[in-house]
Design an enzyme around this catalytic site. Structure first.
Site, PDB file in Angstrom:
ATOM      1  N   GLY A 115       0.708  -1.402   0.064  1.00 60.98           N
ATOM      2  CA  GLY A 115      -0.181  -0.297  -0.349  1.00 60.98           C
ATOM      3  C   GLY A 115       0.847   1.135  -0.319  1.00 60.98           C
ATOM      4  O   GLY A 115       2.251   1.102   0.615  1.00 60.98           O
ATOM      5  N   CYS A 116       0.431   2.513  -0.189  1.00 57.13           N
ATOM      6  CA  CYS A 116       0.561   3.638  -0.277  1.00 57.13           C
ATOM      7  C   CYS A 116       1.673   4.251   0.789  1.00 57.13           C
ATOM      8  O   CYS A 116       2.672   4.752   1.034  1.00 57.13           O
ATOM      9  CB  CYS A 116       0.367   4.487  -1.196  1.00 57.13           C
ATOM     10  SG  CYS A 116      -1.212   5.112  -0.494  1.00 57.13           S
TER      11      CYS A 116
END
Length: 305
Positions: A115-116
């Protein structure tokens, strides 16, 4: 060597960015499904079967269904959803985490793309926990701001329509889906407080971790540990905090697969703020997927990036 790649969900933000990175490459052939049949399981299974690697850019439930569709096929998978990020049977797609993790990605048949927000938090914290500079049970808070492109089609439409406002904070229920991933891949045993925010700009991200330093520890210790861990890396860079002052722009690495880490010390030397700056659609999503694809196919890690 030419490899065939199927992007399942290429019409979404992440899928479009991956496709754009692959279209111009002579070593990649994109497999596509007739738009009229894109929801037909048989057509999708045919596409999976004809691809060396499939990249899933789908919601969690749809990603699980896609993996089931691939059962019995030799197709290798990169999943950009949250579905498998803490599954020990899947390689975690952050090559810089460790040499062993990079080697696992190279040989894996199943890779979960990070995930970012998690990418920034893990990049900062994992080496420091491993070095004993942050206790695994430390009471930590993680703050972050991202451009609205990370929120999916509905959020993008809201901002583009001018109805979302200039900025908002969310995740105040303390249930953000990136937290289990952060804990699993940093070694943290105590759940951190993670409260992200979204600004009225398209892409770019800063993740912040404020720390009080114990007696005898310095900002230089943290800087050295991070620099040693990422020495020689192409995409994760440890930079001098002074070079970023007085303001750090979350958009400054947009369009790249680079993430920069920095340690910002207080004047009394008893506290720091750790920063990770990255493009949430680059190293935080699509760029990371292409980097993992390159490693899995034995190609130049930086190809298309």
């Amino acid at each position: 060597m030419t490899a065939s790649v199927f992007i399942d969900g290429e019409a979404g933000t992440t899928g479009l960015q991956i496709r754009d990175r692959l279209l111009a490459r002579g070593d990649i052939r994109l497999v596509q499904v007739d738009p009229a049949r894109r929801k037909d399981p048989e057509a999708r299974r045919e596409a999976f079967a004809s691809a060396d690697v499939a990249i899933l850019c789908l919601p969690d439930a749809a990603a699980v269904e896609a993996v089931a569709l691939c059962e019995g096929l030799p197709t290798r998978i990169i999943d950009a959803s949250t579905a498998y990020r803490v599954n020990p049977d899947w390689a975690y797609g952050f090559p810089e985490l460790s040499a062993a993790n990079r080697a696992r990605i190279v040989s894996a048949t199943r890779v979960s793309n990070p995930g970012c927000f998690s990418t920034g938090a893990i990049a900062l914290l994992a080496p420091l926990v491993a070095a004993g500079l942050i206790d695994a049970d430390a009471a930590l808070s993680i703050n972050a701001v991202s451009g609205y492109s990370g929120g999916g089609k509905a959020m993008i439409a809201e901002f583009e329509a001018g109805t979302a406002g200039a900025y908002f904070v969310y995740g105040l229920e303390h249930k953000h889906k990136h937290v289990p991933e952060m804990m699993a891949h940093t070694g943290l045993t105590r759940r951190p407080i993670f409260i992200p925010s979204v600004g009225n700009y398209a892409q770019g991200m800063i993740v912040q971790v404020p720390l009080h330093l114990p007696s005898g520890q310095t900002a230089g210790d943290l800087q050295t540990a991070l620099a040693d861990h990422y020495a020689g890396g192409q995409f994760v860079k440890v930079v001098d905090a002074a070079s970023l002052l007085p303001r750090v722009n979350p958009e400054r690495l947009n369009g790249t697969n680079v993430m920069e880490l920095s340690v910002h010390a207080g004047p009394d030397g008893d506290r720091v703020v750790l920063l990770a700056t990255l493009d949430n659609l680059g190293k935080g999503a699509s760029g990371a997927a292409v980097q993992n694809l390159n490693l899995m196919l034995g190609m130049d890690e930086a190809a298309g990036l």
